[in-house]
Write a protein that holds these residues in place. Structure first.
Motif, mmCIF file in Angstrom:
data_model
loop_
_atom_site.group_PDB
_atom_site.id
_atom_site.type_symbol
_atom_site.label_atom_id
_atom_site.label_comp_id
_atom_site.label_asym_id
_atom_site.label_seq_id
_atom_site.Cartn_x
_atom_site.Cartn_y
_atom_site.Cartn_z
ATOM 1 N N UNK A 31 5.679 0.361 1.830
ATOM 2 C CA UNK A 31 4.291 0.004 1.863
ATOM 3 C C UNK A 31 3.521 0.289 3.096
ATOM 4 N N UNK A 32 2.391 1.012 2.861
ATOM 5 C CA UNK A 32 1.628 1.337 4.018
ATOM 6 C C UNK A 32 0.789 0.124 4.422
ATOM 7 N N UNK A 33 1.048 -0.634 5.439
ATOM 8 C CA UNK A 33 0.291 -1.672 5.899
ATOM 9 C C UNK A 33 -1.155 -1.550 6.075
ATOM 10 N N UNK A 34 -1.543 -0.382 6.880
ATOM 11 C CA UNK A 34 -3.013 -0.192 6.935
ATOM 12 C C UNK A 34 -3.657 0.082 5.992
ATOM 13 N N UNK A 35 -3.153 0.677 4.753
ATOM 14 C CA UNK A 35 -3.907 1.039 3.527
ATOM 15 C C UNK A 35 -3.906 -0.526 2.574
ATOM 16 N N UNK A 36 -2.760 -1.092 2.536
ATOM 17 C CA UNK A 36 -2.818 -2.501 2.015
ATOM 18 C C UNK A 36 -3.667 -3.280 2.447
ATOM 19 N N UNK A 37 -3.877 -3.354 3.893
ATOM 20 C CA UNK A 37 -4.998 -4.130 4.397
ATOM 21 C C UNK A 37 -6.551 -3.878 4.114
ATOM 22 N N UNK A 38 -6.682 -2.652 3.692
ATOM 23 C CA UNK A 38 -7.853 -2.297 3.341
ATOM 24 C C UNK A 38 -8.309 -2.297 1.696
ATOM 25 N N UNK A 39 -7.212 -3.125 0.951
ATOM 26 C CA UNK A 39 -7.694 -3.332 -0.433
ATOM 27 C C UNK A 39 -8.657 -4.501 -0.424
ATOM 28 N N UNK A 40 -9.626 -4.643 -1.432
ATOM 29 C CA UNK A 40 -10.489 -5.798 -1.458
ATOM 30 C C UNK A 40 -9.519 -6.996 -1.868
ATOM 31 N N UNK A 41 -10.181 -8.012 -1.263
ATOM 32 C CA UNK A 41 -9.505 -9.243 -1.078
ATOM 33 C C UNK A 41 -8.940 -9.921 -2.684
ATOM 34 N N UNK A 42 -9.920 -9.499 -3.710
ATOM 35 C CA UNK A 42 -9.275 -10.080 -5.068
ATOM 36 C C UNK A 42 -8.227 -9.275 -5.657
ATOM 37 N N UNK A 43 -8.070 -7.972 -5.149
ATOM 38 C CA UNK A 43 -7.028 -7.193 -5.540
ATOM 39 C C UNK A 43 -5.734 -7.466 -4.851
ATOM 40 N N UNK A 44 -5.777 -8.128 -3.299
ATOM 41 C CA UNK A 44 -4.632 -8.390 -2.657
ATOM 42 C C UNK A 44 -4.185 -9.957 -3.111
ATOM 43 N N UNK A 45 -5.248 -10.631 -3.634
ATOM 44 C CA UNK A 45 -4.756 -11.890 -4.329
ATOM 45 C C UNK A 45 -3.941 -11.972 -5.596
#
Length: 295
Positions: A31-45
């Motif tokens: 997992x690329x943390x920097x890219x993961x953190x840029x995901x919209x919140x609803x997708x991360x949830x």
């Protein structure tokens, strides 16, 4: 030739063990943390995204029931690993339904690849990851002599409904009539397999579509089909295809960076070569690289 046999032949051609290992669809990526953190919140949830397709588009998308395989399936799986989310796949009927589903927000994206053209960019953003060419698939021996777009007058040409090839062949039909020739009989189908079946069953004289899937269909047609019009413009500018996201979506720049990761670590090249798509590879992904269609 079956899908499994074709894939096996592609894999057998890999000379280096390192490449063969990279081509394994089960390869695990961090997992690329920097890219993961840029995901919209609803997708991360939710921990997942839905990628929509409009049915089988080999060798990119091969839909069997609810399961999708192919180059796009392998690449979206790799992107999901890099982003740290699961990618689910949904199928709709036809390209218009696909674009409407993405633009309405029902689906997060379509990985496609879908043809990127300026008129489509008014409603959607395209993350282009391949270059394509549009050619004809005919019966072996090309009995109707369809070698270029201007040879389509008076012929029965199958296309995928709502696609760019349909628009181009209809423009050509009008041109035929203006020149005093017989118009093209345009046969529009909802997917690629139905379009190619029309040629094999002699209901159509040629299928006008993207070179990558046509190469795939010709390879498994037991010598019944051949490609024609290869290397010509055939009514198009340079063609780029890619993923579709809603206009202005943060997923556009994010997907570009995720695909760059796959290009840098060799995953993109390995998957493309696995599916016989090395001639469609591009050096870098881009946003809205598309050209214009004839009016």
């Amino acid at each position: 030739m079956s899908h499994k046999k074709l894939i096996a032949l592609a894999l057998a051609g890999a000379a280096l063990a390192s490449v063969a290992k990279a081509q394994d669809a089960s390869i695990k990526l961090d997992v690329n943390k920097e890219l993961h953190d840029r995901l919209p919140d609803d997708i991360k949830s939710a921990g997942k995204m839905i990628s929509v397709n409009n049915g089988s588009f080999p060798p990119y998308e091969i839909v069997t029931g609810t399961v999708m395989t192919g180059a796009s399936a392998d690449l979206t799986d790799a992107i999901g690993q890099v982003l740290g989310v699961k990618i689910d796949h949904a199928t709709v009927g036809g390209l218009p339904a696909l674009l409407a589903g993405v633009n309405s927000g029902r689906y997060q994206f379509a990985f496609g690849p879908v043809g990127d053209y300026k008129d489509r960019e008014t409603a959607s953003d395209f993350v282009d990851w391949v270059q394509e060419f549009v050619v004809f698939a005919t019966l072996k021996g090309n009995p109707k002599g369809i070698t270029s777009l201007d040879k389509a007058c008076g012929q029965r040409i199958s296309v995928m409904a709502g696609g760019s090839a349909e628009r181009v062949i209809k423009v050509q039909s009008d041109k035929c009539k203006a020149e005093g020739k017989e118009p093209v009989e345009v046969q529009s189908y909802t997917d690629q397999p139905a379009s190619i079946l029309a040629v094999r069953s002699k209901r159509a004289d040629a299928f006008f579509s993207s070179q990558a899937p046509l190469t795939y269909f010709v390879s498994q047609a037991n010598g019944q089909l051949e490609l024609n019009g290869v290397g010509q413009k055939n009514g198009f500018d340079d063609i780029f295809q890619g993923a579709v996201v809603p206009k202005g979506s943060p997923l556009g720049p994010l997907f570009i960076d995720a695909i760059k990761v796959l290009m840098d670590n060799g995953t993109y090249a390995a998957i493309m070569k696995k599916w016989g798509l090395e001639n469609n590879m591009i050096k870098q992904p881009g946003l809205n690289l598309g050209g214009r269609l004839p009016k």
